[in-house]
Design a protein around this motif. Sequence first.
Motif, PDB file in Angstrom:
ATOM      1  N   SER A 170     -41.906 -11.940  78.580  1.00 57.31           N
ATOM      2  CA  SER A 170     -42.984 -11.158  77.975  1.00 57.31           C
ATOM      3  C   SER A 170     -43.180 -11.472  76.498  1.00 57.31           C
ATOM      4  O   SER A 170     -44.066 -10.910  75.857  1.00 57.31           O
ATOM      5  CB  SER A 170     -42.702  -9.660  78.150  1.00 57.31           C
ATOM      6  OG  SER A 170     -42.595  -9.309  79.514  1.00 57.31           O
ATOM      7  N   GLY A 171     -42.361 -12.358  75.945  1.00 58.29           N
ATOM      8  CA  GLY A 171     -42.515 -12.764  74.563  1.00 58.29           C
ATOM      9  C   GLY A 171     -41.418 -12.293  73.633  1.00 58.29           C
ATOM     10  O   GLY A 171     -41.404 -12.667  72.450  1.00 58.29           O
ATOM     11  N   PHE A 172     -40.476 -11.496  74.138  1.00 59.74           N
ATOM     12  CA  PHE A 172     -39.377 -10.986  73.304  1.00 59.74           C
ATOM     13  C   PHE A 172     -38.186 -11.951  73.420  1.00 59.74           C
ATOM     14  O   PHE A 172     -37.183 -11.664  74.064  1.00 59.74           O
ATOM     15  CB  PHE A 172     -39.000  -9.568  73.723  1.00 59.74           C
ATOM     16  CG  PHE A 172     -40.129  -8.590  73.534  1.00 59.74           C
ATOM     17  CD1 PHE A 172     -40.438  -8.099  72.275  1.00 59.74           C
ATOM     18  CD2 PHE A 172     -40.901  -8.180  74.608  1.00 59.74           C
ATOM     19  CE1 PHE A 172     -41.484  -7.203  72.093  1.00 59.74           C
ATOM     20  CE2 PHE A 172     -41.951  -7.293  74.443  1.00 59.74           C
ATOM     21  CZ  PHE A 172     -42.249  -6.809  73.174  1.00 59.74           C
ATOM     22  N   ARG A 173     -38.334 -13.094  72.768  1.00 62.57           N
ATOM     23  CA  ARG A 173     -37.398 -14.199  72.975  1.00 62.57           C
ATOM     24  C   ARG A 173     -36.102 -14.060  72.191  1.00 62.57           C
ATOM     25  O   ARG A 173     -35.214 -14.894  72.329  1.00 62.57           O
ATOM     26  CB  ARG A 173     -38.091 -15.517  72.637  1.00 62.57           C
ATOM     27  CG  ARG A 173     -39.243 -15.826  73.578  1.00 62.57           C
ATOM     28  CD  ARG A 173     -39.871 -17.182  73.301  1.00 62.57           C
ATOM     29  NE  ARG A 173     -40.932 -17.468  74.254  1.00 62.57           N
ATOM     30  CZ  ARG A 173     -42.188 -17.082  74.119  1.00 62.57           C
ATOM     31  NH1 ARG A 173     -42.540 -16.386  73.054  1.00 62.57           N
ATOM     32  NH2 ARG A 173     -43.091 -17.370  75.037  1.00 62.57           N
ATOM     33  N   ASN A 174     -35.988 -13.052  71.371  1.00 68.72           N
ATOM     34  CA  ASN A 174     -34.744 -12.829  70.639  1.00 68.72           C
ATOM     35  C   ASN A 174     -33.873 -11.780  71.324  1.00 68.72           C
ATOM     36  O   ASN A 174     -32.925 -11.265  70.743  1.00 68.72           O
ATOM     37  CB  ASN A 174     -35.053 -12.387  69.199  1.00 68.72           C
ATOM     38  CG  ASN A 174     -33.878 -12.584  68.270  1.00 68.72           C
ATOM     39  OD1 ASN A 174     -33.113 -13.534  68.415  1.00 68.72           O
ATOM     40  ND2 ASN A 174     -33.707 -11.680  67.313  1.00 68.72           N
ATOM     41  N   SER A 175     -34.199 -11.469  72.565  1.00 69.17           N
ATOM     42  CA  SER A 175     -33.456 -10.460  73.329  1.00 69.17           C
ATOM     43  C   SER A 175     -32.073 -10.978  73.696  1.00 69.17           C
ATOM     44  O   SER A 175     -31.846 -12.190  73.760  1.00 69.17           O
ATOM     45  CB  SER A 175     -34.228 -10.080  74.599  1.00 69.17           C
ATOM     46  OG  SER A 175     -35.496  -9.544  74.283  1.00 69.17           O
ATOM     47  N   GLY A 176     -31.143 -10.057  73.939  1.00 72.76           N
ATOM     48  CA  GLY A 176     -29.787 -10.471  74.277  1.00 72.76           C
ATOM     49  C   GLY A 176     -28.983  -9.360  74.924  1.00 72.76           C
ATOM     50  O   GLY A 176     -29.374  -8.193  74.902  1.00 72.76           O
ATOM     51  N   ILE A 177     -27.846  -9.750  75.500  1.00 69.71           N
ATOM     52  CA  ILE A 177     -26.950  -8.828  76.204  1.00 69.71           C
ATOM     53  C   ILE A 177     -25.597  -8.835  75.512  1.00 69.71           C
ATOM     54  O   ILE A 177     -25.060  -9.902  75.190  1.00 69.71           O
ATOM     55  CB  ILE A 177     -26.780  -9.242  77.679  1.00 69.71           C
ATOM     56  CG1 ILE A 177     -28.138  -9.274  78.396  1.00 69.71           C
ATOM     57  CG2 ILE A 177     -25.812  -8.294  78.403  1.00 69.71           C
ATOM     58  CD1 ILE A 177     -28.074  -9.882  79.780  1.00 69.71           C
ATOM     59  N   THR A 178     -25.046  -7.662  75.275  1.00 71.68           N
ATOM     60  CA  THR A 178     -23.695  -7.554  74.722  1.00 71.68           C
ATOM     61  C   THR A 178     -22.848  -6.674  75.645  1.00 71.68           C
ATOM     62  O   THR A 178     -23.366  -5.742  76.274  1.00 71.68           O
ATOM     63  CB  THR A 178     -23.699  -6.941  73.311  1.00 71.68           C
ATOM     64  OG1 THR A 178     -24.311  -5.638  73.356  1.00 71.68           O
ATOM     65  CG2 THR A 178     -24.475  -7.817  72.344  1.00 71.68           C
ATOM     66  N   VAL A 179     -21.554  -6.992  75.699  1.00 72.61           N
ATOM     67  CA  VAL A 179     -20.614  -6.209  76.506  1.00 72.61           C
ATOM     68  C   VAL A 179     -19.517  -5.694  75.582  1.00 72.61           C
ATOM     69  O   VAL A 179     -18.823  -6.482  74.933  1.00 72.61           O
ATOM     70  CB  VAL A 179     -19.996  -7.050  77.642  1.00 72.61           C
ATOM     71  CG1 VAL A 179     -19.040  -6.195  78.469  1.00 72.61           C
ATOM     72  CG2 VAL A 179     -21.098  -7.635  78.526  1.00 72.61           C
ATOM     73  N   GLY A 180     -19.362  -4.375  75.512  1.00 72.33           N
ATOM     74  CA  GLY A 180     -18.356  -3.770  74.659  1.00 72.33           C
ATOM     75  C   GLY A 180     -16.967  -3.869  75.255  1.00 72.33           C
ATOM     76  O   GLY A 180     -16.783  -4.269  76.410  1.00 72.33           O
ATOM     77  N   ARG A 181     -15.970  -3.488  74.452  1.00 68.87           N
ATOM     78  CA  ARG A 181     -14.584  -3.550  74.923  1.00 68.87           C
ATOM     79  C   ARG A 181     -14.346  -2.659  76.133  1.00 68.87           C
ATOM     80  O   ARG A 181     -13.542  -2.975  77.003  1.00 68.87           O
ATOM     81  CB  ARG A 181     -13.649  -3.138  73.784  1.00 68.87           C
ATOM     82  CG  ARG A 181     -13.586  -4.148  72.636  1.00 68.87           C
ATOM     83  CD  ARG A 181     -12.593  -3.714  71.587  1.00 68.87           C
ATOM     84  NE  ARG A 181     -12.508  -4.683  70.490  1.00 68.87           N
ATOM     85  CZ  ARG A 181     -11.723  -4.539  69.438  1.00 68.87           C
ATOM     86  NH1 ARG A 181     -10.957  -3.453  69.309  1.00 68.87           N
ATOM     87  NH2 ARG A 181     -11.698  -5.465  68.484  1.00 68.87           N
ATOM     88  N   GLY A 182     -15.026  -1.545  76.186  1.00 72.40           N
ATOM     89  CA  GLY A 182     -14.869  -0.648  77.325  1.00 72.40           C
ATOM     90  C   GLY A 182     -15.704  -1.046  78.527  1.00 72.40           C
ATOM     91  O   GLY A 182     -15.769  -0.314  79.510  1.00 72.40           O
ATOM     92  N   GLY A 183     -16.367  -2.203  78.442  1.00 69.42           N
ATOM     93  CA  GLY A 183     -17.188  -2.663  79.554  1.00 69.42           C
ATOM     94  C   GLY A 183     -18.624  -2.168  79.492  1.00 69.42           C
ATOM     95  O   GLY A 183     -19.399  -2.426  80.420  1.00 69.42           O
ATOM     96  N   LYS A 184     -19.003  -1.477  78.405  1.00 69.80           N
ATOM     97  CA  LYS A 184     -20.378  -0.976  78.288  1.00 69.80           C
ATOM     98  C   LYS A 184     -21.328  -2.157  78.095  1.00 69.80           C
ATOM     99  O   LYS A 184     -21.149  -2.976  77.200  1.00 69.80           O
ATOM    100  CB  LYS A 184     -20.496   0.000  77.119  1.00 69.80           C
ATOM    101  CG  LYS A 184     -21.887   0.603  76.971  1.00 69.80           C
ATOM    102  CD  LYS A 184     -21.919   1.712  75.939  1.00 69.80           C
ATOM    103  CE  LYS A 184     -21.772   1.178  74.548  1.00 69.80           C
ATOM    104  NZ  LYS A 184     -21.973   2.233  73.525  1.00 69.80           N
ATOM    105  N   ILE A 185     -22.341  -2.232  78.936  1.00 65.81           N
ATOM    106  CA  ILE A 185     -23.303  -3.330  78.908  1.00 65.81           C
ATOM    107  C   ILE A 185     -24.577  -2.849  78.211  1.00 65.81           C
ATOM    108  O   ILE A 185     -25.204  -1.892  78.657  1.00 65.81           O
ATOM    109  CB  ILE A 185     -23.625  -3.805  80.335  1.00 65.81           C
ATOM    110  CG1 ILE A 185     -22.342  -4.222  81.064  1.00 65.81           C
ATOM    111  CG2 ILE A 185     -24.618  -4.954  80.302  1.00 65.81           C
ATOM    112  CD1 ILE A 185     -22.537  -4.471  82.547  1.00 65.81           C
ATOM    113  N   MET A 186     -24.933  -3.518  77.127  1.00 64.43           N
ATOM    114  CA  MET A 186     -26.119  -3.138  76.361  1.00 64.43           C
ATOM    115  C   MET A 186     -27.097  -4.310  76.304  1.00 64.43           C
ATOM    116  O   MET A 186     -26.726  -5.440  75.993  1.00 64.43           O
ATOM    117  CB  MET A 186     -25.725  -2.726  74.943  1.00 64.43           C
ATOM    118  CG  MET A 186     -26.857  -2.096  74.151  1.00 64.43           C
ATOM    119  SD  MET A 186     -27.363  -0.479  74.803  1.00 64.43           S
ATOM    120  CE  MET A 186     -25.921   0.519  74.362  1.00 64.43           C
ATOM    121  N   MET A 187     -28.331  -4.018  76.634  1.00 66.81           N
ATOM    122  CA  MET A 187     -29.395  -5.028  76.583  1.00 66.81           C
ATOM    123  C   MET A 187     -30.349  -4.672  75.445  1.00 66.81           C
ATOM    124  O   MET A 187     -30.835  -3.537  75.369  1.00 66.81           O
ATOM    125  CB  MET A 187     -30.133  -5.034  77.925  1.00 66.81           C
ATOM    126  CG  MET A 187     -31.463  -5.749  77.914  1.00 66.81           C
ATOM    127  SD  MET A 187     -31.332  -7.489  77.529  1.00 66.81           S
ATOM    128  CE  MET A 187     -33.037  -7.845  77.111  1.00 66.81           C
TER     129      MET A 187
END
Length: 260
Positions: A125-142
């Motif tokens: 959709s054009g948001f090319r700086n998007s990314g995924i991070t995973v915290g130490r507790g396994g929390k997945i953030m997009m």
Amino acid sequence: MAAFARRKAQRLARADGSRKGRLDERAAPVLRLLNARDPFCTASSCSGRLVLLQGGAANINSSEIQKKNCTWLMVTHEMCNKDDVMAALEKATGDVVLKFEPFVLHVQCQEMQDAQLLHSVAVDSGFRNSGITVGRGGKIMMAVRSTHCLEVPLSHKGKLMVSEEYIEFLIHVANQKMEENIGRIDRFYRSLESALQTAAGANDLHSEGMERSRSVYVRRRKRKTVHRQSVCPSPKDQHEELEPEDDIENSLDIFADIMI
């Protein structure tokens, strides 16, 4: 899954902590679409904004919005005009920059595959700086982000350092970026809605297939049970030692039950 649902309910029950105290109207449909699905929980968002931000010698007694020792002389989530910017600049006592900040969204996801679906839609959709991070507790953030930002200094210690003609040009550029930002949000919403519907349909087909397989398994077990009862040996035969062929056949029958 239960833990994620509990955390989601707790987060969504909190009061809005933003200065505005409510969702940006342009971002609200996207957030509602995601929060209506079990695997997603929105954490923070901004639909995009134009800001005149002052740092340095800011007046601490001012009624203007304060943020990390800075003052927002002007902020709007819509397109702006020269008169609004010039009026805001008259309040300047320090260094001022004009900033355009595009749409940003942070979403906590239940599984990595949920985050990957969201990431794919965002990039397309054009948001090319998007990314995924995973915290130490396994929390997945997009994070849904793009790179079409703008940040230009306009004044130093309250003195305007550029011409009004240049400011007018910057406002034109910033408004173009806001227009593009609005288009990207609309594309993101439509693509996300379609992707979620497709994913839900695939999950339904998977569940239907699992239920069909289970039904076939139950029917086979019933047929095997009936067949065994019909060929049950007489009491005399039960005391006889199994022949090698019978032993092998029985072992294969048990293995077949396990594999079905």
